[in-house]
Design an enzyme around this catalytic site. Structure first.
Site, PDB file in Angstrom:
ATOM      1  N   ALA A  56       1.001  -1.300  -0.134  1.00  0.00           N
ATOM      2  CA  ALA A  56      -0.195   0.274  -0.233  1.00  0.00           C
ATOM      3  C   ALA A  56       1.398   0.921  -0.155  1.00  0.00           C
ATOM      4  O   ALA A  56       0.155   1.992  -0.369  1.00  0.00           O
ATOM      5  CB  ALA A  56      -0.832  -0.274   0.800  1.00  0.00           C
TER       6      ALA A  56
ATOM      7  N   ILE B 280       2.494  -7.660   5.956  1.00  0.00           N
ATOM      8  CA  ILE B 280       1.945  -8.960   5.310  1.00  0.00           C
ATOM      9  C   ILE B 280       2.685 -10.214   5.250  1.00  0.00           C
ATOM     10  O   ILE B 280       2.282 -10.900   5.509  1.00  0.00           O
ATOM     11  CB  ILE B 280       0.261  -8.774   5.780  1.00  0.00           C
ATOM     12  CG1 ILE B 280      -0.532  -9.179   5.795  1.00  0.00           C
ATOM     13  CG2 ILE B 280       0.132  -8.407   3.876  1.00  0.00           C
ATOM     14  CD1 ILE B 280      -1.354  -9.179   7.625  1.00  0.00           C
TER      15      ILE B 280
ATOM     16  N   LYS C 144      -1.633 -14.170 -14.226  1.00  0.00           N
ATOM     17  CA  LYS C 144      -2.501 -14.696 -14.069  1.00  0.00           C
ATOM     18  C   LYS C 144      -4.120 -14.412 -15.002  1.00  0.00           C
ATOM     19  O   LYS C 144      -4.391 -12.828 -15.247  1.00  0.00           O
ATOM     20  CB  LYS C 144      -3.613 -14.080 -12.804  1.00  0.00           C
ATOM     21  CG  LYS C 144      -4.252 -14.153 -12.300  1.00  0.00           C
ATOM     22  CD  LYS C 144      -4.820 -13.938 -10.661  1.00  0.00           C
ATOM     23  CE  LYS C 144      -6.286 -13.803  -9.900  1.00  0.00           C
ATOM     24  NZ  LYS C 144      -6.585 -13.134  -8.657  1.00  0.00           N
TER      25      LYS C 144
ATOM     26  N   VAL D  20       7.623   4.969  14.139  1.00  0.00           N
ATOM     27  CA  VAL D  20       7.269   6.507  14.458  1.00  0.00           C
ATOM     28  C   VAL D  20       6.486   5.844  16.069  1.00  0.00           C
ATOM     29  O   VAL D  20       5.878   4.856  15.895  1.00  0.00           O
ATOM     30  CB  VAL D  20       5.789   6.288  13.186  1.00  0.00           C
ATOM     31  CG1 VAL D  20       4.599   7.512  14.128  1.00  0.00           C
ATOM     32  CG2 VAL D  20       6.982   6.561  12.191  1.00  0.00           C
TER      33      VAL D  20
ATOM     34  N   LEU E  67      -4.646  -2.264   4.643  1.00  0.00           N
ATOM     35  CA  LEU E  67      -4.944  -2.647   5.489  1.00  0.00           C
ATOM     36  C   LEU E  67      -5.819  -1.811   6.755  1.00  0.00           C
ATOM     37  O   LEU E  67      -6.067  -2.293   7.340  1.00  0.00           O
ATOM     38  CB  LEU E  67      -4.229  -3.809   5.723  1.00  0.00           C
ATOM     39  CG  LEU E  67      -3.452  -5.185   4.781  1.00  0.00           C
ATOM     40  CD1 LEU E  67      -2.255  -5.281   5.818  1.00  0.00           C
ATOM     41  CD2 LEU E  67      -5.260  -5.731   4.830  1.00  0.00           C
TER      42      LEU E  67
HETATM   43  C1  FAD Z   1      -4.178 -14.238   4.366  1.00  0.00           C
HETATM   44  C2  FAD Z   1      -4.250 -12.660   3.132  1.00  0.00           C
HETATM   45  C3  FAD Z   1      -3.956 -13.271   1.888  1.00  0.00           C
HETATM   46  C4  FAD Z   1      -4.203 -11.754   0.948  1.00  0.00           C
HETATM   47  N1  FAD Z   1      -4.436 -11.915  -0.199  1.00  0.00           N
HETATM   48  C5  FAD Z   1      -4.536 -10.939  -1.518  1.00  0.00           C
HETATM   49  C6  FAD Z   1      -4.076 -11.475  -2.459  1.00  0.00           C
HETATM   50  O1  FAD Z   1      -4.242 -12.221  -3.295  1.00  0.00           O
HETATM   51  N2  FAD Z   1      -5.085 -10.189  -2.980  1.00  0.00           N
HETATM   52  C7  FAD Z   1      -4.833  -8.937  -2.282  1.00  0.00           C
HETATM   53  O2  FAD Z   1      -5.232  -8.013  -3.842  1.00  0.00           O
HETATM   54  N3  FAD Z   1      -4.406  -8.734  -1.657  1.00  0.00           N
HETATM   55  C8  FAD Z   1      -4.199  -9.448  -1.010  1.00  0.00           C
HETATM   56  N4  FAD Z   1      -4.212  -9.375   0.825  1.00  0.00           N
HETATM   57  C9  FAD Z   1      -4.007  -8.541   1.012  1.00  0.00           C
HETATM   58  C10 FAD Z   1      -2.958  -7.485   0.346  1.00  0.00           C
HETATM   59  O3  FAD Z   1      -1.669  -8.604   1.256  1.00  0.00           O
HETATM   60  C11 FAD Z   1      -2.667  -6.306   1.488  1.00  0.00           C
HETATM   61  O4  FAD Z   1      -3.388  -4.970   0.876  1.00  0.00           O
HETATM   62  C12 FAD Z   1      -1.310  -5.732   0.702  1.00  0.00           C
HETATM   63  O5  FAD Z   1      -0.171  -6.071   1.083  1.00  0.00           O
HETATM   64  C13 FAD Z   1      -1.065  -4.517   1.432  1.00  0.00           C
HETATM   65  O6  FAD Z   1      -0.454  -4.327   2.846  1.00  0.00           O
HETATM   66  P1  FAD Z   1      -0.701  -3.066   3.398  1.00  0.00           P
HETATM   67  O7  FAD Z   1       0.429  -2.489   2.605  1.00  0.00           O
HETATM   68  O8  FAD Z   1      -1.448  -2.280   3.692  1.00  0.00           O
HETATM   69  O9  FAD Z   1       0.157  -3.411   5.488  1.00  0.00           O
HETATM   70  P2  FAD Z   1       1.400  -4.387   5.233  1.00  0.00           P
HETATM   71  O10 FAD Z   1       2.155  -4.887   4.168  1.00  0.00           O
HETATM   72  O11 FAD Z   1       1.314  -4.985   7.108  1.00  0.00           O
HETATM   73  O12 FAD Z   1       2.595  -3.021   5.481  1.00  0.00           O
HETATM   74  C14 FAD Z   1       2.282  -2.441   6.538  1.00  0.00           C
HETATM   75  C15 FAD Z   1       3.838  -1.464   7.432  1.00  0.00           C
HETATM   76  O13 FAD Z   1       3.395  -0.598   8.086  1.00  0.00           O
HETATM   77  C16 FAD Z   1       4.720  -0.484   8.446  1.00  0.00           C
HETATM   78  N5  FAD Z   1       4.905   0.472   9.638  1.00  0.00           N
HETATM   79  C17 FAD Z   1       3.502  -0.183  10.962  1.00  0.00           C
HETATM   80  N6  FAD Z   1       3.555   0.752  11.655  1.00  0.00           N
HETATM   81  C18 FAD Z   1       4.314   1.526  11.425  1.00  0.00           C
HETATM   82  C19 FAD Z   1       5.599   2.571  12.823  1.00  0.00           C
HETATM   83  N7  FAD Z   1       5.087   2.535  13.430  1.00  0.00           N
HETATM   84  N8  FAD Z   1       6.554   2.885  11.932  1.00  0.00           N
HETATM   85  C20 FAD Z   1       7.008   2.602  10.737  1.00  0.00           C
HETATM   86  N9  FAD Z   1       6.330   2.009   9.962  1.00  0.00           N
HETATM   87  C21 FAD Z   1       5.451   1.226  10.568  1.00  0.00           C
HETATM   88  C22 FAD Z   1       5.667  -1.848   8.511  1.00  0.00           C
HETATM   89  O14 FAD Z   1       6.782  -1.879   8.457  1.00  0.00           O
HETATM   90  C23 FAD Z   1       5.397  -2.008   7.460  1.00  0.00           C
HETATM   91  O15 FAD Z   1       6.223  -1.387   6.067  1.00  0.00           O
HETATM   92  C24 FAD Z   1      -4.257 -10.476   1.588  1.00  0.00           C
HETATM   93  C25 FAD Z   1      -4.403 -10.397   2.928  1.00  0.00           C
HETATM   94  C26 FAD Z   1      -4.522 -11.253   3.279  1.00  0.00           C
HETATM   95  C27 FAD Z   1      -4.678 -11.038   5.486  1.00  0.00           C
END
Ligand code: FAD
Length: 520
Positions: free
Chosen positions: A16, A49, A82, A188, A344
């Site tokens: 994200a 994640i 895909k 943070v 997320l």
């Molecule tokens: C089981 C499962 C299967 C999935 N399969 C799919 C799929 O097939 N297709 C699809 O489109 N999506 C899928 N998703 C969703 C997808 O994985 C997420 O939407 C995507 O990876 C984005 O994650 P994110 O970047 O929001 O969060 P994350 O990957 O969790 O990243 C969070 C970031 O925030 C940082 N962070 C957190 N707290 C702090 C802090 N205090 N200070 C500094 N940095 C911080 C962390 O270091 C990390 O870099 C799936 C999710 C799950 C749970």
């Protein structure tokens, strides 16, 4: 004079965070009037994640906008092509119930209701086979294009399967090196606000303050800003979709040249379903289930059984199974004051149609395309963003529920609960009644930015064996239209034959692209 928005601070370096940084930077870095500064802060201690391997065709456009070549994606991210999802055992158990939700639209979809004509022939053809060559291409394990086809072009529509961790790394490198985003590796620890409630700065655990005009919360399930700081709660969707946990595992191929499946396979099991995604060097497999209906030990037994059945020679004890709990739902608001949640942190629902990355692409595109020039405009953009994202979330919930409510499985309380109309959103109930007399059509998904067009509803509805009670099949057709349909069906079968003979396999296409490493 309203203060200009000149600096964006993104917290989080998962998919994200990097997609948002990439789309924003690619659009605004050349804008000398604005001189937008973008900083991305990522914790060195909190991992991403690490799942999220299935994408939509929209990812092609996103990568093009950011300026990443398809060859780089395939070479660096273990990526494959895909073309949709194969659903197994969803309408009934025993392996006979299978259908495809391919990415290509039915032929001439904008003006022709092929579904009406298919209903006459439903005992002879699957819906997907009737309306597009893509189901046959997927079934044969073929790629969506030839080796010589230009990047991002295709014979049949496609997205990607890739390694989520490596994808974030590729984005990181490109966005920092080529698009000028500043990267800060730090935690943070707290937030400082103005009297207005806007965030003034985030404070790192080192004590350093990072000020900004707009803050993007990409901190994943922690939801540091929108959840923890602003206290915006999650609207639970458990009443519609019960799944709230997953167990994920990476499974190597038995041989390096094993075929790579051209679609995600989603197999329904007793208390949930199992995804199976083919990358170049391994498969990503995961069991999504409802903790109200099965405990972790039952879910573990189910995924271990699936891996054993589908992966000859694999030693289960060599594999690492990872549990991932989640709360199905979305934040009551996504953009509050000068803070917007993407990914997320804004919500998550089971990945049945892999919609999370597509939602991230949507959110990041809106932010970058409607980027507010000043603080006053930001409130307008925020209101519209909230309305649009809410609309998308509601449609995602409805569309996913469609897969469950039409099932005839009766092998567990889980399936009986999933099928119950009581657990179905009321708008979907209304649509299901309407579809008893007419196929889903443009009015059922009327917006240009719709995540699931009405064609997607047709693929799932008819794949799940839904048959209308009252449809007046050929009522509005005339001889001319029937002749058009006949021509189209001939063209489709010619195209199918051609594609089956011309297209390489998914494995052959990625091998050809990776063999060119270093040549470009
Ligand atoms: C089981 C499962 C299967 C999935 N399969 C799919 C799929 O097939 N297709 C699809 O489109 N999506 C899928 N998703 C969703 C997808 O994985 C997420 O939407 C995507 O990876 C984005 O994650 P994110 O970047 O929001 O969060 P994350 O990957 O969790 O990243 C969070 C970031 O925030 C940082 N962070 C957190 N707290 C702090 C802090 N205090 N200070 C500094 N940095 C911080 C962390 O270091 C990390 O870099 C799936 C999710 C799950 C749970």
């Amino acid at each position: 004079m309203q203060s200009a928005i000149r600096k964006v601070v993104i917290i989080g370096g998962g998919t994200a965070g990097w997609l948002t940084a990439g789309l924003l930077a690619a659009r605004h870095r050349a804008d000398s009037n604005r001189a937008l500064e973008i900083v991305l802060i990522e914790s060195p201690d909190i991992p991403t994640i690490g799942v999220g391997e299935g994408t939509w065709p929209s990812m092609r456009m996103t990568l093009q906008k950011i300026g990443i070549s398809e060859a780089d994606l395939v070479r660096n991210c273990d990526a494959s092509f895909k073309q949709g999802t194969e659903f197994v055992d969803w309408s009934s158990t025993g392996g006979d119930s299978r259908y495809y939700h391919p990415f290509s639209f039915p032929a001439e979809y904008s003006s022709l209701k092929l579904a009406n004509y298919w209903l006459e022939a439903a005992d002879r053809f699957s819906f997907a086979d009737f309306v597009t060559p893509q189901a046959s291409v997927i079934e044969a394990g073929l790629a969506p294009k030839q080796v010589s086809t230009p990047e991002y072009a295709f014979n049949v529509n496609y997205g990607y399967h890739f390694d989520a961790g490596r994808f974030a790394e590729l984005l990181h490198k490109h966005v920092v090196d080529k698009l000028g985003v500043t990267y800060v590796s730090a935690n943070v620890g707290s937030v400082e606000s103005h009297d207005s409630g806007d965030i003034d700065a985030v404070v790192l655990t080192s004590g350093e303050r990072v000020q900004g005009d707009l803050f993007v919360d990409c901190t994943g399930q922690r939801s540091l800003l929108i959840g923890q700081h602003y206290g915006i709660d999650v609207v639970s969707m458990k009443k519609f979709l019960f799944n709230d946990a997953a167990i994920a595992v990476q499974v190597p191929y038995s041989k390096p040249d094993d075929p790579i499946a051209s679609a995600t396979r989603a197999t329904a099991v007793e208390c949930g379903w199992i995804w199976d995604i083919g990358l170049q060097t391994r498969r990503g497999i995961g069991h999504v289930y409802s903790t109200a209906h099965a405990d972790e030990a039952q879910a573990m037994a189910s995924i271990r059984d699936y891996v054993t059945r589908t992966s000859p020679g694999v030693q289960l004890d060599d594999l690492t199974f990872r549990s991932i709990p989640f709360e199905p739902g979305y934040r009551r608001e996504f953009w509050v004051n000068n803070c917007v949640a993407v990914g997320l942190s804004g919500g998550f629902i089971e990945p049945l149609e892999a919609s999370a990355l597509a939602l991230i692409e949507q959110a990041a595109s809106i932010i970058s395309e409607q980027f507010p020039a000043n603080r006053e405009l930001m409130s307008v953009v925020a209101r519209r963003f909230n309305a649009r994202m809410l609309y998308h979330w509601e449609r995602v919930i409805e569309f996913l529920k469609l897969h469950y409510v039409l099932s005839e499985r009766d092998d567990s309380d889980y399936w009986r609960d999933c099928r119950s109309l009581e657990t179905c959103p009321s708008e979907l109930r209304d649509k299901l009644m309407l579809w008893q007399q007419q196929p889903p059509w443009h009015d059922d998904a009327p917006r240009v930015d719709e995540l699931f067009p009405s064609a997607s509803y047709q693929y799932v509805l008819y794949g799940m064996q839904f048959r209308p009670e009252y449809v007046y099949i050929q009522g509005d057709s005339d001889a001319e239209e029937r002749a058009r349909v006949d021509r189209l069906l001939h063209t489709n079968s010619d195209k199918t034959r051609q594609m089956l003979s011309l297209l390489p396999t998914n494995r052959e296409l990625v091998s050809a692209m990776t063999a060119l490493r270093g040549v470009a």
